[in-house]
Design a protein around this motif. Structure first.
Motif, mmCIF file in Angstrom:
data_model
loop_
_atom_site.group_PDB
_atom_site.id
_atom_site.type_symbol
_atom_site.label_atom_id
_atom_site.label_comp_id
_atom_site.label_asym_id
_atom_site.label_seq_id
_atom_site.Cartn_x
_atom_site.Cartn_y
_atom_site.Cartn_z
ATOM 1 N N THR A 197 -6.565 32.369 29.430
ATOM 2 C CA THR A 197 -5.830 32.959 28.517
ATOM 3 C C THR A 197 -6.122 33.047 27.277
ATOM 4 O OG1 THR A 197 -3.833 32.054 29.998
ATOM 5 C CG2 THR A 197 -3.219 33.056 27.832
ATOM 6 N N HIS A 198 -6.587 31.908 26.644
ATOM 7 C CA HIS A 198 -6.991 32.330 25.166
ATOM 8 C C HIS A 198 -8.352 33.095 25.111
ATOM 9 C CE1 HIS A 198 -4.396 29.226 23.347
ATOM 10 N NE2 HIS A 198 -4.774 28.378 23.885
ATOM 11 N N THR A 199 -9.074 33.172 25.970
ATOM 12 C CA THR A 199 -10.354 33.819 26.091
ATOM 13 C C THR A 199 -9.873 35.577 26.423
ATOM 14 O OG1 THR A 199 -11.658 32.010 27.259
ATOM 15 C CG2 THR A 199 -12.436 34.161 27.131
ATOM 16 N N ARG A 200 -8.933 35.790 27.100
ATOM 17 C CA ARG A 200 -8.503 37.039 27.285
ATOM 18 C C ARG A 200 -8.091 37.514 26.177
ATOM 19 N NH1 ARG A 200 -9.413 38.155 32.665
ATOM 20 N NH2 ARG A 200 -8.876 36.260 34.056
ATOM 21 N N HIS A 201 -7.117 36.799 25.395
ATOM 22 C CA HIS A 201 -6.720 37.261 24.125
ATOM 23 C C HIS A 201 -7.744 37.392 23.094
ATOM 24 C CE1 HIS A 201 -2.413 35.281 25.029
ATOM 25 N NE2 HIS A 201 -2.660 36.430 25.657
ATOM 26 N N LEU A 202 -8.624 36.452 23.069
ATOM 27 C CA LEU A 202 -9.847 36.756 22.138
ATOM 28 C C LEU A 202 -10.673 37.851 22.459
ATOM 29 C CD1 LEU A 202 -11.842 35.448 20.202
ATOM 30 C CD2 LEU A 202 -12.914 34.150 22.028
ATOM 31 N N PHE A 203 -10.857 38.053 23.606
ATOM 32 C CA PHE A 203 -11.654 39.405 24.015
ATOM 33 C C PHE A 203 -10.795 40.661 23.519
ATOM 34 C CE2 PHE A 203 -14.511 38.045 27.652
ATOM 35 C CZ PHE A 203 -15.134 36.882 26.755
ATOM 36 N N LYS A 204 -9.507 40.812 23.653
ATOM 37 C CA LYS A 204 -8.723 41.827 23.527
ATOM 38 C C LYS A 204 -8.945 42.046 21.827
ATOM 39 C CE LYS A 204 -4.543 43.985 24.135
ATOM 40 N NZ LYS A 204 -3.025 43.698 24.483
ATOM 41 N N LYS A 205 -8.727 41.028 21.227
ATOM 42 C CA LYS A 205 -8.890 41.132 19.554
ATOM 43 C C LYS A 205 -10.293 41.595 19.161
ATOM 44 C CE LYS A 205 -5.472 37.788 17.953
ATOM 45 N NZ LYS A 205 -5.412 36.211 17.264
ATOM 46 N N LEU A 206 -11.344 40.966 19.985
ATOM 47 C CA LEU A 206 -12.815 41.393 19.519
ATOM 48 C C LEU A 206 -12.998 42.864 20.146
ATOM 49 C CD1 LEU A 206 -14.721 38.117 20.209
ATOM 50 C CD2 LEU A 206 -13.899 39.009 17.994
ATOM 51 N N GLY A 207 -12.310 43.515 20.996
ATOM 52 C CA GLY A 207 -12.543 44.482 21.753
ATOM 53 C C GLY A 207 -13.717 44.622 22.531
ATOM 54 N N VAL A 208 -14.019 43.571 23.544
ATOM 55 C CA VAL A 208 -15.098 43.273 24.270
ATOM 56 C C VAL A 208 -14.522 42.982 25.749
ATOM 57 C CG1 VAL A 208 -16.378 42.676 22.340
ATOM 58 C CG2 VAL A 208 -15.419 40.960 23.875
ATOM 59 N N HIS A 209 -15.372 43.160 26.501
ATOM 60 C CA HIS A 209 -15.104 42.878 27.924
ATOM 61 C C HIS A 209 -15.920 41.741 28.629
ATOM 62 C CE1 HIS A 209 -12.563 46.503 28.528
ATOM 63 N NE2 HIS A 209 -13.609 47.234 27.528
ATOM 64 N N SER A 210 -16.850 41.229 27.894
ATOM 65 C CA SER A 210 -17.471 40.108 28.423
ATOM 66 C C SER A 210 -18.147 39.044 27.401
ATOM 67 C CB SER A 210 -18.941 40.759 28.859
ATOM 68 O OG SER A 210 -19.514 41.210 28.015
ATOM 69 N N ARG A 211 -18.550 38.005 27.948
ATOM 70 C CA ARG A 211 -18.904 36.854 27.212
ATOM 71 C C ARG A 211 -20.215 37.265 26.388
ATOM 72 N NH1 ARG A 211 -16.967 31.428 28.658
ATOM 73 N NH2 ARG A 211 -19.225 30.717 28.158
#
Length: 226
Positions: A197-211
């Protein structure tokens, strides 16, 4: 000793496969067996057939990992990654290709693929990559991994400043260190679901789809202490 049927055994990863070469498709499908904790209910020869089935599927019918060839007849693998994420947001896309081309690698990961494997990878490498992707990792063939962050850094455009919570900052740092979702959860003493959940929110903020893309953004914009 824990038996194969033990309820404590990790569940099998549900994999879909898109590969137009018949022999290779069958070979890859044969790797997906319960003894390897992988099942492959669908293997397709083109992207259109896969997308049709994806539109019909729901819930636990959806793929957890999609092994996707780049050079397909009709729509290419690179063209449909966005469609896959719309129809199955939680699906982890791993690109399969004969090429180690910087532009294709960058385009695939920028489009939302989580990993990139050359078709000459050994069977055990492909099996390990499936599990790594399912656990939130970014499997890469060695030749790809050696340059992927450099590639993405070149492709990443300057981004506006982003405000991360302390937990998101912590998780981003651990992703940069190379920890899997399971390892991050253990280190933070939380569930994998909470980490996701935290990672998905993080990715959304960063505008990315992958690690991999998150790592490139973190390094390019100095978002983590090194």
């Amino acid at each position: 000793m824990t038996s194969p049927e033990s309820p404590t055994e990790s569940p099998s990863v549900r994999v879909w496969l898109v590969e137009d070469h018949d022999l290779l498709r069958k070979t890859l499908a044969r790797l997906c067996v319960p003894s390897r904790r992988i099942v492959c209910p669908h293997a397709f020869g083109n992207a259109e057939a896969m997308l049709t089935e994806l539109k019909r599927s729901k819930g636990d019918e959806l793929p957890e990992v999609l092994l996707l060839d780049v050079g397909l007849p009709g729509r290419s693998g690179l063209e449909i990654i966005g469609d896959v994420h719309q129809l199955a947001p939680d699906c982890r896309v791993v690109i399969l290709t004969v090429f180690e081309d910087e532009k294709k690698i960058g385009a695939a990961i920028s489009a939302g693929a989580c990993g990139y494997l050359v078709k000459t990878a050994r069977p055990e490498e492909i099996v390990a990559a499936i599990h790594e992707a399912a656990e939130g990792g970014s499997p890469m063939s060695p030749a790809v991994a050696a340059s992927v962050v450099h590639i993405l850094a070149k492709l990443t455009k300057p981004s506006p400043k982003v405000s991360l919570t302390p937990r998101e900052q912590e998780i981003l740092g651990l992703i940069v260190e190379g920890l899997t979702a399971k390892e991050i959860a253990e280190k933070l003493d939380v569930s994998v679901h909470t980490t996701d959940t935290h990672t998905r929110h993080l990715f959304k903020k960063l505008g990315v789809h992958s690690r991999a893309a998150a790592v490139a953004r973190a390094l390019k914009d100095n978002l983590v202490a090194r």
